[in-house]
Design an enzyme around this catalytic site. Structure first.
Site, PDB file in Angstrom:
ATOM      1  N   CYS A   2       0.738  -1.226   0.111  1.00  0.00           N
ATOM      2  CA  CYS A   2      -0.049  -0.250   0.019  1.00  0.00           C
ATOM      3  C   CYS A   2       0.819   1.306  -0.011  1.00  0.00           C
ATOM      4  O   CYS A   2       1.929   1.239   0.335  1.00  0.00           O
ATOM      5  CB  CYS A   2      -0.981   0.082   1.343  1.00  0.00           C
ATOM      6  SG  CYS A   2      -1.847  -1.525   1.466  1.00  0.00           S
ATOM      7  N   ARG A  27       5.215  -0.090  -6.118  1.00  0.00           N
ATOM      8  CA  ARG A  27       5.115  -0.521  -4.765  1.00  0.00           C
ATOM      9  C   ARG A  27       4.070  -2.091  -4.809  1.00  0.00           C
ATOM     10  O   ARG A  27       4.365  -2.693  -4.108  1.00  0.00           O
ATOM     11  CB  ARG A  27       4.763   0.126  -3.513  1.00  0.00           C
ATOM     12  CG  ARG A  27       5.655   1.252  -3.371  1.00  0.00           C
ATOM     13  CD  ARG A  27       5.080   2.175  -2.370  1.00  0.00           C
ATOM     14  NE  ARG A  27       5.238   1.611  -1.078  1.00  0.00           N
ATOM     15  CZ  ARG A  27       5.947   1.601  -0.088  1.00  0.00           C
ATOM     16  NH1 ARG A  27       7.103   2.501  -0.290  1.00  0.00           N
ATOM     17  NH2 ARG A  27       5.859   1.206   1.125  1.00  0.00           N
ATOM     18  N   TRP A  74      -3.072  -2.725  -1.470  1.00  0.00           N
ATOM     19  CA  TRP A  74      -2.544  -4.064  -1.682  1.00  0.00           C
ATOM     20  C   TRP A  74      -3.348  -5.024  -0.860  1.00  0.00           C
ATOM     21  O   TRP A  74      -3.215  -4.804   0.434  1.00  0.00           O
ATOM     22  CB  TRP A  74      -1.186  -4.157  -1.338  1.00  0.00           C
ATOM     23  CG  TRP A  74      -0.381  -5.438  -1.882  1.00  0.00           C
ATOM     24  CD1 TRP A  74       0.025  -5.586  -3.453  1.00  0.00           C
ATOM     25  CD2 TRP A  74      -0.040  -6.510  -1.305  1.00  0.00           C
ATOM     26  NE1 TRP A  74       0.683  -6.585  -3.623  1.00  0.00           N
ATOM     27  CE2 TRP A  74       0.800  -7.468  -2.317  1.00  0.00           C
ATOM     28  CE3 TRP A  74       0.026  -6.981   0.052  1.00  0.00           C
ATOM     29  CZ2 TRP A  74       1.291  -8.470  -1.858  1.00  0.00           C
ATOM     30  CZ3 TRP A  74       0.454  -8.217   0.406  1.00  0.00           C
ATOM     31  CH2 TRP A  74       0.942  -9.028  -0.531  1.00  0.00           C
ATOM     32  N   ASN A 100      -1.826   2.196   5.915  1.00  0.00           N
ATOM     33  CA  ASN A 100      -1.035   1.046   5.613  1.00  0.00           C
ATOM     34  C   ASN A 100      -0.511   0.352   6.693  1.00  0.00           C
ATOM     35  O   ASN A 100      -0.278   0.896   7.744  1.00  0.00           O
ATOM     36  CB  ASN A 100       0.281   1.441   5.028  1.00  0.00           C
ATOM     37  CG  ASN A 100       0.274   2.264   3.924  1.00  0.00           C
ATOM     38  OD1 ASN A 100      -0.589   2.342   3.170  1.00  0.00           O
ATOM     39  ND2 ASN A 100       1.409   2.774   3.301  1.00  0.00           N
ATOM     40  N   GLY A 101      -0.571  -1.002   6.601  1.00  0.00           N
ATOM     41  CA  GLY A 101      -0.056  -1.746   7.766  1.00  0.00           C
ATOM     42  C   GLY A 101      -1.566  -2.903   7.995  1.00  0.00           C
ATOM     43  O   GLY A 101      -2.330  -3.174   7.208  1.00  0.00           O
ATOM     44  N   GLU A 481      20.394 -16.244  -5.856  1.00  0.00           N
ATOM     45  CA  GLU A 481      19.869 -14.984  -6.201  1.00  0.00           C
ATOM     46  C   GLU A 481      19.282 -15.071  -7.586  1.00  0.00           C
ATOM     47  O   GLU A 481      18.476 -14.664  -7.909  1.00  0.00           O
ATOM     48  CB  GLU A 481      20.939 -13.877  -6.102  1.00  0.00           C
ATOM     49  CG  GLU A 481      20.564 -12.539  -6.554  1.00  0.00           C
ATOM     50  CD  GLU A 481      19.181 -12.081  -6.046  1.00  0.00           C
ATOM     51  OE1 GLU A 481      18.864 -12.320  -5.085  1.00  0.00           O
ATOM     52  OE2 GLU A 481      18.843 -10.986  -6.666  1.00  0.00           O
ATOM     53  N   LYS A 485      15.696 -14.409  -9.090  1.00  0.00           N
ATOM     54  CA  LYS A 485      15.475 -13.156 -10.068  1.00  0.00           C
ATOM     55  C   LYS A 485      14.421 -13.965 -11.292  1.00  0.00           C
ATOM     56  O   LYS A 485      13.834 -13.459 -11.593  1.00  0.00           O
ATOM     57  CB  LYS A 485      16.747 -12.931 -10.917  1.00  0.00           C
ATOM     58  CG  LYS A 485      17.705 -11.747 -10.183  1.00  0.00           C
ATOM     59  CD  LYS A 485      17.068 -10.491  -9.912  1.00  0.00           C
ATOM     60  CE  LYS A 485      15.965 -10.732  -8.671  1.00  0.00           C
ATOM     61  NZ  LYS A 485      16.429 -10.092  -7.486  1.00  0.00           N
ATOM     62  N   GLU A 488      11.082 -14.765  -9.850  1.00  0.00           N
ATOM     63  CA  GLU A 488      10.089 -13.368  -9.632  1.00  0.00           C
ATOM     64  C   GLU A 488       9.438 -13.051 -10.961  1.00  0.00           C
ATOM     65  O   GLU A 488       8.395 -12.396 -11.155  1.00  0.00           O
ATOM     66  CB  GLU A 488      11.043 -12.392  -8.958  1.00  0.00           C
ATOM     67  CG  GLU A 488      11.319 -12.679  -7.405  1.00  0.00           C
ATOM     68  CD  GLU A 488      11.815 -11.440  -6.989  1.00  0.00           C
ATOM     69  OE1 GLU A 488      11.240 -10.631  -5.985  1.00  0.00           O
ATOM     70  OE2 GLU A 488      13.087 -11.096  -7.430  1.00  0.00           O
ATOM     71  N   HIS A 504      23.451 -35.924  -4.024  1.00  0.00           N
ATOM     72  CA  HIS A 504      22.618 -36.060  -2.980  1.00  0.00           C
ATOM     73  C   HIS A 504      21.061 -36.065  -2.962  1.00  0.00           C
ATOM     74  O   HIS A 504      20.334 -35.927  -2.205  1.00  0.00           O
ATOM     75  CB  HIS A 504      22.885 -35.465  -1.499  1.00  0.00           C
ATOM     76  CG  HIS A 504      24.615 -35.524  -1.274  1.00  0.00           C
ATOM     77  ND1 HIS A 504      24.897 -36.849  -0.851  1.00  0.00           N
ATOM     78  CD2 HIS A 504      25.478 -34.884  -1.417  1.00  0.00           C
ATOM     79  CE1 HIS A 504      26.231 -36.821  -0.586  1.00  0.00           C
ATOM     80  NE2 HIS A 504      26.667 -35.612  -1.016  1.00  0.00           N
ATOM     81  N   LYS A 599       7.126  -4.313  -3.594  1.00  0.00           N
ATOM     82  CA  LYS A 599       8.497  -3.485  -3.499  1.00  0.00           C
ATOM     83  C   LYS A 599       9.149  -3.477  -2.088  1.00  0.00           C
ATOM     84  O   LYS A 599      10.015  -4.150  -1.882  1.00  0.00           O
ATOM     85  CB  LYS A 599       8.625  -2.186  -4.182  1.00  0.00           C
ATOM     86  CG  LYS A 599      10.219  -1.759  -4.019  1.00  0.00           C
ATOM     87  CD  LYS A 599      11.123  -2.379  -4.908  1.00  0.00           C
ATOM     88  CE  LYS A 599      12.462  -2.135  -4.963  1.00  0.00           C
ATOM     89  NZ  LYS A 599      13.342  -3.003  -5.335  1.00  0.00           N
TER      90      LYS A 599
HETATM   91  O1  M6R Z   1      13.585  -3.972   0.875  1.00  0.00           O
HETATM   92  P1  M6R Z   1      14.472  -5.234   1.288  1.00  0.00           P
HETATM   93  O2  M6R Z   1      15.672  -5.471   0.516  1.00  0.00           O
HETATM   94  O3  M6R Z   1      14.302  -5.392   2.740  1.00  0.00           O
HETATM   95  O4  M6R Z   1      13.589  -6.251   0.759  1.00  0.00           O
HETATM   96  C1  M6R Z   1      13.499  -7.481   0.871  1.00  0.00           C
HETATM   97  C2  M6R Z   1      12.973  -8.463   0.050  1.00  0.00           C
HETATM   98  O5  M6R Z   1      11.628  -8.442   0.042  1.00  0.00           O
HETATM   99  C3  M6R Z   1      13.264  -8.384  -1.584  1.00  0.00           C
HETATM  100  O6  M6R Z   1      14.802  -8.418  -1.724  1.00  0.00           O
HETATM  101  C4  M6R Z   1      12.615  -9.321  -2.690  1.00  0.00           C
HETATM  102  O7  M6R Z   1      13.125 -10.471  -2.418  1.00  0.00           O
HETATM  103  C5  M6R Z   1      12.832  -8.653  -3.841  1.00  0.00           C
HETATM  104  N1  M6R Z   1      11.474  -8.783  -4.793  1.00  0.00           N
HETATM  105  C6  M6R Z   1      13.872  -9.257  -4.573  1.00  0.00           C
HETATM  106  O8  M6R Z   1      14.153  -9.031  -5.837  1.00  0.00           O
END
Ligand code: M6R
Length: 604
Positions: A2, A27, A74, A100-101, A481, A485, A488, A504, A599
């Protein structure tokens, strides 16, 4: 997640708030709304499921106001709909709230209010707050809000309008970011400075338990107990232009290509050639304290956790301090032993991730020393930490993190070098690492030149239903990572495994339809990695290697420039950011806003 924007002043309010909402779109959200205090009295409100442009289409031409609040939602409580979108109005239509929250005791409060005859128009937790504020008998809006938030358990960042107090917006924060923007005879509020920087760069970030009253002329801050607090505006350095796409089709593409400049920024002014070390001004850790550290524990989520895994390896290698990384989301729930000789490091791009913040707060409660490795200056995690390093990646708008990951790994290299030089790392090794750090920007640009080749590879991988990423020791966090990527942004299932674990179990998966991406640095484990490629090839697996030289057993190799062994992980994931990007592009995905993701994850 949000977003909140609010404004009080003389400008035409609706376009200003809509533009602010558009800047928060990155976001992630599912509906939006806006409310203003009408010049002739009362409140006006418009809400819409869907995008900000759909809200804009519904806002009448004459939607004037003296103060206004707006929101992108959201969904947490109740599906995306016009009714569940914020703002929420009280029954007498005098109070409008954006929030928000998550209000944890919303169901209990709702039941009580319903028993008192209140009719709810939405399924949201926020509506509870609206009715509580409206039903308060306090004389001022500040006291009404204060009374209401005291009844609430959970997290909130709120902005409130009241028809009887048209000269003000009252805001409050507990666990969800609230930033004030200070203008000339106008004031702004937002959940993210992205919504403010086109108007002002003077900001005040509220602390948890803090509230503020904004009028066109002034602002004042105080606690939810009513005690005044002092808040001096600080100047944010991020330019409004950083939020534009700058000729790229997506923010992800732009941010991948900004990495050489971003790395240049995290290094700038920090290298000390004379003593072959680095200066990290905000660390608040003198040499004696640095020498007393017995362990390092790094906490972060998602990509930041992966950057922390690389950081832990660098700290072990360069400073010879035992170090490991753990998801903050797990750590905070497992009643971990908190050790006074351990240095805890919280990693976060946004500086607002709730799981990381909660872990920091728990550690502080138990007396630990916590450093923050954070991108957003003045964010909650940066402020809660005892010291830290800003990673200076600049604003990262795409939900999928790229440049901030790279800068965070560089920040960890700086920290590892600093800790190493207060211990046993030699001058010669210090010089070697510094030279390696200086080579990074140029090497990043060299990698990015291979984009066309990677784009071509991505066309092949777009058909895959699943992919395996493997790496050994330094390569393993890179594989993790890269796998995150890909999933996602392309929605292709991807799994990362240490190459050493292939035998294993995961070897059973290998067949021509499951491509493997292997991270193969030219380090002391090169031959071991080659053996893993042989094993995959022997089972007709298709292999893409990211390596420092062509790999005979791989079907394709993307060759990346070699740096110092310890710094190689910083570079080896960059071609795989491009692979994820071009695979997603080939599949027509919503690259900057992948489905179901946000985000900043400011709720649990
Ligand atoms: O803002 P932050 O780095 O704390 O966010 C952590 C994760 O939510 C963030 O890295 C998430 O995994 C991203 N979508 C990665 O691309």
């Amino acid at each position: 997640m949000c977003g909140i924007v609010g404004y009080i002043g003389k400008r035409d309010i609706a376009p200003l708030l809509l533009e602010g909402l558009a800047r928060l779109e990155y976001r992630g959200y599912d509906s939006a709304g806006i409310a203003v205090t009408a010049p002739k009295g009362g409140l006006k409100m418009v809400k819409a499921k869907g995008r900000v442009r759909e809200l804009e289409a519904k806002v009448p031409a004459r939607f004037k106001g003296t103060a206004g609040i707006a929101h992108t939602r959201w969904a947490t409580h109740g599906a995306p709909s016009d009714e569940n979108a914020h703002p929420h109005l009280s029954a007498d239509e005098k109070v409008a709230v954006v929030h928000n929250g998550i209000i944890d005791n919303a169901s209990d409060l709702r039941r009580k209010l319903e028993a008192e005859g209140v009719e709810f128009l939405s399924e949201t937790d926020t509506e509870v707050l609206t009715h509580l504020i409206a039903r308060s008998s306090a004389a001022t809006l500040e006291d009404k809000v204060r009374q209401a938030v005291r009844l609430i358990e959970g997290t909130y960042g709120i902005a409130v309008l009241h028809a009887d107090f048209p000269d003000r917006i009252v805001v409050a924060r507990n666990g969800s970011p609230v930033v004030l923007g200070i203008g000339e005879k106008e004031m702004f509020v937002a959940s993210d400075i992205a919504a403010l920087v086109t108007h002002t760069r003077q900001i005040v970030t509220l602390d948890d338990g803090e509230m503020a009253t904004l009028t066109a002329e002034d602002f004042r801050t105080y606690t939810t107990e009513g005690t005044s607090t002092s808040a001096e505006p600080t100047t944010v350095e991020w330019e409004a232009a950083s939020y534009d796409m700058g000729g790229h089709d997506t923010y992800m593409h732009k941010e991948i290509h900004e990495q050489a400049d971003a790395v240049d920024r995290v290094l700038r002014g920090r290298i000390d050639d004379r003593f072959s070390t680095v200066h990290l001004g905000g660390l608040n850790l003198d040499a004696r304290e640095a020498r007393q550290i017995r362990r390092v524990k790094i906490l972060g989520c998602g990509t930041s956790y992966h950057a922390g895994m690389i950081g832990a390896q660098m700290i072990e290698e360069l400073a010879r301090i035992p170090a490991d990384a753990e998801p903050a989301s797990e750590f905070r729930y497992r009643n971990a032993v908190v050790d006074p000789d351990t240095l805890y490091i919280a990693v976060s791009q946004s500086g607002e991730t709730y799981d990381v913040l909660a872990a920091v707060q728990e550690l502080k409660r138990k007396g630990a020393r916590v450093l923050g490795v954070v991108n957003v200056v003045g964010s909650a995690i940066a402020r809660e930490s005892d010291g830290g390093i800003y990673v200076h990646a600049g604003p990262e708008v795409c939900v999928v993190s790229t440049k901030c990951f790279t800068n965070t790994t560089v920040a960890f290299a700086l920290l590892a070098l600093h800790l190493g030089r207060t211990r046993d790392l030699s001058v010669a090794d210090g010089k070697r690492i510094i030279a390696g750090l200086r080579r990074l920007p140029e090497q990043i640009n060299e990698i990015l030149k291979a984009e066309d080749e990677i784009k071509e590879l991505a066309q092949e991988f777009a058909d895959a239903r699943s992919m395996l990423f493997i790496g050994r020791v330094r390569g393993y966090p890179v594989a993790r990572e890269a796998s995150l990527k890909l999933k996602e942004v392309s929605y292709i299932h991807a799994e990362a495994y240490p190459a050493s674990e292939l035998k294993h179990g995961p070897l059973a998966l290998i067949e021509p339809a499951l491509p493997t991406v292997a991270i193969v640095p030219d380090d002391d484990l090169l031959e071991k990695n080659r053996a893993a490629l042989e094993e995959i090839k022997a089972r007709s697996g298709k292999i893409l290697a990211v390596a420092h030289q062509e790999q005979e057993k791989a079907d394709r190799t993307v060759v990346v420039p070699k740096n110092e062994d310890e710094l190689d992980p910083i570079l080896m994931g960059i071609p795989l950011q491009l692979l994820a990007y071009h695979t997603a592009l080939a599949l027509g995905r919503d690259i900057d806003k992948p489905r179901n993701l946000a985000k900043s994850v400011t709720v649990e």
